[in-house]
Structures are given as structure tokens and as C-alpha cells.
Scaffold this active site. Structure first.
Site, PDB file in Angstrom:
ATOM      1  N   GLY A   1       0.837  -1.205   0.000  1.00  0.00           N
ATOM      2  CA  GLY A   1       0.000   0.000   0.000  1.00  0.00           C
ATOM      3  C   GLY A   1       0.862   1.242   0.000  1.00  0.00           C
ATOM      4  O   GLY A   1       2.091   1.177   0.009  1.00  0.00           O
TER       5      GLY A   1
ATOM      6  N   GLY B   1       2.668   3.355   1.566  1.00  0.00           N
ATOM      7  CA  GLY B   1       3.299   3.448   2.878  1.00  0.00           C
ATOM      8  C   GLY B   1       3.925   4.800   3.127  1.00  0.00           C
ATOM      9  O   GLY B   1       4.233   5.157   4.264  1.00  0.00           O
ATOM     10  N   ARG B   2       4.163   5.521   2.044  1.00  0.00           N
ATOM     11  CA  ARG B   2       4.715   6.868   2.214  1.00  0.00           C
ATOM     12  C   ARG B   2       4.192   7.815   1.145  1.00  0.00           C
ATOM     13  O   ARG B   2       4.863   8.762   0.770  1.00  0.00           O
ATOM     14  CB  ARG B   2       6.233   6.823   2.188  1.00  0.00           C
ATOM     15  CG  ARG B   2       6.816   6.102   0.993  1.00  0.00           C
ATOM     16  CD  ARG B   2       8.305   6.275   0.971  1.00  0.00           C
ATOM     17  NE  ARG B   2       8.924   5.339   0.051  1.00  0.00           N
ATOM     18  CZ  ARG B   2      10.215   5.340  -0.226  1.00  0.00           C
ATOM     19  NH1 ARG B   2      10.998   6.228   0.332  1.00  0.00           N
ATOM     20  NH2 ARG B   2      10.714   4.461  -1.069  1.00  0.00           N
TER      21      ARG B   2
ATOM     22  N   ASP C   1       9.335   4.460   8.006  1.00  0.00           N
ATOM     23  CA  ASP C   1       9.134   5.808   8.559  1.00  0.00           C
ATOM     24  C   ASP C   1       8.272   6.730   7.705  1.00  0.00           C
ATOM     25  O   ASP C   1       8.030   7.877   8.082  1.00  0.00           O
ATOM     26  CB  ASP C   1      10.495   6.472   8.818  1.00  0.00           C
ATOM     27  CG  ASP C   1      11.343   6.576   7.550  1.00  0.00           C
ATOM     28  OD1 ASP C   1      10.834   6.232   6.458  1.00  0.00           O
ATOM     29  OD2 ASP C   1      12.504   6.999   7.653  1.00  0.00           O
ATOM     30  N   GLY C   2       7.848   6.257   6.533  1.00  0.00           N
ATOM     31  CA  GLY C   2       6.990   7.102   5.693  1.00  0.00           C
ATOM     32  C   GLY C   2       7.746   8.215   4.978  1.00  0.00           C
ATOM     33  O   GLY C   2       7.133   9.055   4.317  1.00  0.00           O
TER      34      GLY C   2
ATOM     35  N   ARG D   1       4.125  13.841  -7.113  1.00  0.00           N
ATOM     36  CA  ARG D   1       3.980  13.014  -8.309  1.00  0.00           C
ATOM     37  C   ARG D   1       2.615  13.260  -8.937  1.00  0.00           C
ATOM     38  O   ARG D   1       1.618  13.449  -8.218  1.00  0.00           O
ATOM     39  CB  ARG D   1       4.049  11.520  -7.967  1.00  0.00           C
ATOM     40  CG  ARG D   1       5.304  11.081  -7.325  1.00  0.00           C
ATOM     41  CD  ARG D   1       5.520   9.606  -7.548  1.00  0.00           C
ATOM     42  NE  ARG D   1       4.633   8.734  -6.791  1.00  0.00           N
ATOM     43  CZ  ARG D   1       4.909   7.447  -6.594  1.00  0.00           C
ATOM     44  NH1 ARG D   1       5.996   6.906  -7.117  1.00  0.00           N
ATOM     45  NH2 ARG D   1       4.084   6.686  -5.907  1.00  0.00           N
TER      46      ARG D   1
ATOM     47  N   ARG E   1      -2.224   0.164  -9.454  1.00  0.00           N
ATOM     48  CA  ARG E   1      -1.215  -0.827  -9.838  1.00  0.00           C
ATOM     49  C   ARG E   1      -1.846  -2.217  -9.968  1.00  0.00           C
ATOM     50  O   ARG E   1      -2.950  -2.440  -9.454  1.00  0.00           O
ATOM     51  CB  ARG E   1      -0.153  -0.907  -8.726  1.00  0.00           C
ATOM     52  CG  ARG E   1       0.510   0.413  -8.442  1.00  0.00           C
ATOM     53  CD  ARG E   1       0.773   0.576  -6.944  1.00  0.00           C
ATOM     54  NE  ARG E   1       1.187   1.948  -6.652  1.00  0.00           N
ATOM     55  CZ  ARG E   1       2.453   2.340  -6.595  1.00  0.00           C
ATOM     56  NH1 ARG E   1       3.420   1.456  -6.743  1.00  0.00           N
ATOM     57  NH2 ARG E   1       2.757   3.593  -6.381  1.00  0.00           N
TER      58      ARG E   1
ATOM     59  N   ASP F   1       3.577  -4.798  -7.555  1.00  0.00           N
ATOM     60  CA  ASP F   1       3.066  -3.556  -6.957  1.00  0.00           C
ATOM     61  C   ASP F   1       3.715  -2.332  -7.597  1.00  0.00           C
ATOM     62  O   ASP F   1       3.282  -1.211  -7.347  1.00  0.00           O
ATOM     63  CB  ASP F   1       3.292  -3.541  -5.439  1.00  0.00           C
ATOM     64  CG  ASP F   1       4.724  -3.841  -5.053  1.00  0.00           C
ATOM     65  OD1 ASP F   1       5.205  -4.926  -5.411  1.00  0.00           O
ATOM     66  OD2 ASP F   1       5.367  -2.994  -4.408  1.00  0.00           O
TER      67      ASP F   1
END
Ligand code: AMP
Ligand code: MG
Length: 489
Positions: free
Chosen positions: A90, A92-93, A124-125, A175, A182, A251
Site C-alpha cells: 500500500g 506506505g509513504r 518511517d513514511g 507526483r 497498480r 506492486d
């Protein structure tokens, strides 16, 4: 001053809530601009000054604004990483901020590195400046090459520390893509038994990105055919410029056929079909020459998730067509690269034999095609000097190949001048080599972002030789041979 980013709630929010979580970016202290993509802003129908001259936009795009409206989200996906299924990955950051519609296209805005989400697992993201510069520049370089990719609108940094092998500083890439969905999003729904949500996600993509599929007898099969075709074309485009992605996990495969997730990527310097750009990929799973096979395997993972929607036989038939679809796209690209205008059945062999003759000769992939453009048609004529000078190993096999190539050129009455022009319009003079990135990163770590801007400007038009970028067109220096890029980001 309020922020002036034209964001509306993400269309993805119309999907069931199992698919995403509302999140809040975690602020970085005193962010600053590292790079601003004025060209992309303009494409998106925005006035660059309106975006980049507003300090509140800077805070917003660094994840540091006091409030976020619309509410950002992170989506959940699974994936096959190095062939092994991982249930919960997922964003995650990554924080999906919202959508914009300027420039005649709906686009999603995502911050990468803006802090933890429910999908961060133990990480840590964050993203470090080094890897964020790589993503920012390479997504724009790929676009400059005409290759489908996510884009990068801005890069912000902060002196907040992020710990990887050593302490580094944080950065956030803004982005942009029509969609960040995905293969892994489908894998999550399928493998967690949420089959009822598969058509919901497929319908969402069809509605927004593949409307032509609606007319088909089975829209979901048409959808898979389109994804498969786009993937074939994408990988053909990668191969044609020597791009190695490095982490082709499912992914990291876009359902829209975009290049996504720039990590330990690399462009080939000297041609080596077995080149592995990711230091952590000891088995060479994602080597340059493996990419088409990996894409095929990844599509098979994707197809299996559509089993509740499409008859198995139809999916298998479509999967079986992939190698040919890839080969057709690849041969077309390669034909153009070597300046052929007609099609012969033996072209695939001619191209394969060319690369076989280059293997082991340490010939620079990018410069090879630029110099090949100056080969005349006449049998026995010596090779142009700058082409011959690229060979650091035996060139006998190549000289033999040139004989066949010239025969092929004469057979189609190729005109050397117009051929050279055509070839230079499809063969880049500049690619974003790792050592160029290293130099820009070193300077950026010292607070000087000018090389990032210069590389960006050059890579926007990598086909046109310009004196100010002469240093970017050179063969990599000796020290560049030792550059090794890891997954650490
Ligand atoms: P990648 O290898 O970058 O494609 O990432 C694989 C998975 O790990 C994705 O779910 C990412 O969101 C997650 N991830 C990678 N780095 C971080 C990080 N520093 N913090 C949180 N999640 C991360
Ligand atoms: Mg990823």
C-alpha cells in the site's frame, strides 16, 4: 495566504472504503523548494508563478500545511515482490492529495515521502533527498524520451534527518499521474477474498481511463487486453533506450502502463544484456534482458485476479499473445532506431544479431545508435571513427554485421542523410546516467540545486544536441563504473 492548488477530492474516494484510508501528512520542518517543474505546471493549465511563488503551496506540497482540504488518502495494495506474494503493502509513504482537471486532463496529485500511513508497516513514511532527486529527474527524463510515466511537478526538501545507512535529509516529490492504480491493487482485492470489489475497481478504471472497453462483449477482458498491450509497448520502449527498472514487482506495475516507482533504476552505459541495476537483486531477476519476461509473468499474476470476471480460457489466450505483442512493439522501435523504413521478416534476426555482436564489446548503448546514424551504405567503406572508437573489445562480429546492415539499407534505397536525421530524432543523445545523477545529488546535498535544473532542462529534449549540455553526452568516466544503486530510499 491560502494555498492556490486547484485540487478537488480524489476520484478514487468513490471506491469502497476498504480500498483506502484517510490520512494526514506529517509536517517537515522549514521546507524549501529543491525543484519546480514549470513546464509540467503549464501543461496542467497552471501559471507556474501562481503555484511556485506562494509559500503556502510550498508547505502544502511538503506535507507541512496546517490543514489539508480535500482530505488526503492512502490506498492499500498487495504485490509479488521478487516472486513472493506480500499481502499488505500500500501507499506506505504516499499521500494522494486530490485531483486537478486543468490542461484538459484529470490528474492525481500524490506526495511521496510525506510521513506514515496505515500501510507503512515498520518504515518511517519518509523519502531521502537522494532518491527523490532520482525520481523527480527520471520521471521527467522518461517523459522527454516519449515513454509513458508518472510525472513530477515539484520537489521539496527539509533539513529534518531521515536515517538510512546513515543520516540523510528528507524530501517530498509531488507526483502526478492520471492514476496510480497498480496490478497490486487487484491482487489485494483478489487474495483477501474481496471478489465483489474487483468489478468495482475495474469499472472505475474503465470509466476513467479505458472508456472504449465499455463497448466490448466482455469489458473486463477488453480491459485486460488493453493493459497487456500497453505493458508490451511500455517494456519495448524501456528496452529501446536501455532503461532498467530494477524492481519490477507487481506492486510497481501500473494498470495504465506507466513507468512507476523510480528506485534503483539505471540506463545501460555499455551494452550488457545481463545488466542488473539493483544492487540487492543478486539473482538478476530484474536484469535488462529479463524485463519482457518479468512483465509477462506480472501480467499473469494480474490476470489471475480477473478470474472472477473473465473466463479463464480467454485470459490464457490473451496472456499467450503477449510475447508476440512485445516482439512486434520492440521490433518496430528497433527498426526505427537503426533507420529502416520498410519491414522484412528477417528484421528481428538482424536486430538480435546486432546485439549479439555488441555483447562483450563494452559499447556505450546510447552513443552507439547516435554514431550508427553516420554509417554509409557502401560495402567495405570503413566505419565512422567515432563509432569504431566505442568498441573496447573485439569488433569483428560487428564489422560482419555491418555488411548485412548495409545490404539491407541498399535494398530499401536508404538515403544516408535523411536516415541520419530520422535516427537522431528517435535515438537520444542524452540519457539520465547514474553518474550524472550522482553529481547532481552531491551538489544538492551541499545546497546547490542548479545541476538538477540543468539536467531537467537537458532531458526535456534528449534528442537535440546542444553545446551547453556537451558534458552530459560523454561516455561515463572511470569512477562511474563503481556506482551501485541500492533499494535504500
Ligand atoms: P517500493 O520498494 O519502494 O516499491 O516499496 C514497497 C512497499 O514499501 C510499498 O508499500 C511502499 O509504500 C513501502 N515503503 C517503502 N519505503 C517506505 C518508507 N520509508 N516508509 C513507509 N513505507 C515504505
Ligand atoms: Mg513501490
Amino acid at each position: 495566504m491560502p494555498h492556490t492548488l486547484p485540487l478537488t477530492a480524489p476520484a478514487v474516494c468513490s471506491l469502497p472504503e476498504t480500498f483506502y484510508s484517510r490520512i494526514r501528512p506529517e509536517p517537515l520542518a522549514q521546507p524549501y523548494w529543491v525543484a519546480q517543474n514549470h513546464a509540467l505546471a503549464a501543461e496542467m493549465g497552471l501559471r507556474p508563478s501562481e503555484i511556485f511563488d506562494n509559500p503556502d503551496n510550498l508547505l502544502y506540497l511538503a506535507g507541512s500545511a496546517p490543514a489539508y482540504d480535500p482530505v488526503p488518502i492512502a490506498t492499500v495494495y498487495s504485490g509479488h515482490q521478487f516472486g513472493v506474494y506480500v499481502r499488505q503493502l500500500g501507499d506506505g509513504r504516499a499521500a494522494l492529495l486530490g485531483d486537478s482537471t486543468g490542461g484538459g486532463q484529470r490528474r492525481e496529485w500524490q506526495l511521496k515521502g510525506a510521513g506514515k500511513t496505515p500501510y507503512s508497516r515498520f518504515a518511517d513514511g519518509r523519502a531521502v533527498l537522494r532518491s527523490s532527486i532520482r525520481e523527480y529527474l527520471c520521471s521527467e527524463a522518461m517523459h522527454g524520451l516519449g515513454i509513458a510515466t508518472t510525472r513530477a511537478l515539484a520537489l521539496t526538501g527539509s533539513n529534518d534527518a531521515v536515517y538510512r545507512e546513515e543520516a540523510e535529509t528528507a524530501a517530498v516529490v509531488t507526483r502526478i499521474a492520471p492514476s496510480f492504480i497498480r496490478f497490486g491493487h487487484f491482487e489485494y482485492l483478489y487474495h483477501t477474498g474481496q471478489h465483489h470489489n474487483l468489478p468495482v475497481l475495474a469499472d472505475f478504471l474503465i470509466e476513467h481511463h479505458f472508456p472504449e472497453c465499455r463497448e466490448a462483449d466482455n469489458p473486463y477482458l477488453a480491459f485486460f487486453q488493453t493493459v497487456s498491450q500497453r505493458t508490451a509497448e511500455l517494456i519495448a520502449a524501456w528496452q529501446s533506450v536501455g532503461f532498467c527498472h530494477g524492481v519490477m514487482n507487481t506492486d510497481n506495475m501500473s494498470a495504465l502502463g506507466l513507468t512507476i516507482d523510480y528506485g534503483p533504476f539505471g540506463f545501460l552505459d555499455h551494452y550488457d544484456r545481463r545488466h542488473v541495476c539493483n544492487h540487492s537483486d543478486s539473482g538478476g531477476r530484474y536484469a535488462y534482458n529479463e524485463q519482457p519476461y518479468v512483465a509477462h509473468w506480472n501480467l499473469s499474476r494480474f490476470a489471475s485476479c480477473l478470474l472472477p470476471l473473465v473466463p479463464e480460457g480467454a485470459l490464457i489466450d490473451e496472456l499467450e499473445r503477449f510475447p508476440e505483442a512485445f516482439q512486434t512493439a520492440y521490433t518496430a522501435k528497433m527498426r526505427a532506431k537503426i533507420g529502416l523504413q520498410t519491414e522484412e521478416k528477417t528484421d528481428g534476426e538482424l536486430i538480435g544479431d546486432m546485439f549479439a555482436a555488441l555483447q562483450g564489446s563494452k559499447v556505450d548503448f546510447t552513443l552507439f545508435f547516435r554514431h550508427l546514424a553516420n554509417v554509409g551504405n557502401t560495402h567495405g567503406e570503413p566505419l565512422p571513427q567515432d563509432l569504431a572508437a566505442l568498441f573496447q573489445g573485439p569488433a569483428d562480429a560487428f564489422v560482419h554485421w555491418i555488411g548485412r546492415y548495409r545490404g539491407r539499407l541498399r535494398a530499401e534505397n536508404s538515403n544516408p542523410e535523411t536516415r541520419a536525421e530520422r535516427m537522431n530524432a528517435v535515438n537520444p543523445l542524452y540519457v539520465l546516467r547514474n553518474y550524472l545523477l550522482e553529481q547532481a545529488i552531491e551538489q544538492a546535498k551541499n545546497g546547490d540545486f542548479r545541476e538538477i535544473e540543468r539536467l531537467h532542462r537537458c532531458m526535456q529534449n534528449p534528442f537535440e544536441a546542444r553545446r551547453e549540455f556537451a558534458d552530459f553526452a560523454e561516455r561515463p568516466p572511470e569512477w562511474a563504473g563503481g556506482i551501485c544503486v541500492s533499494c535504500s530510499s
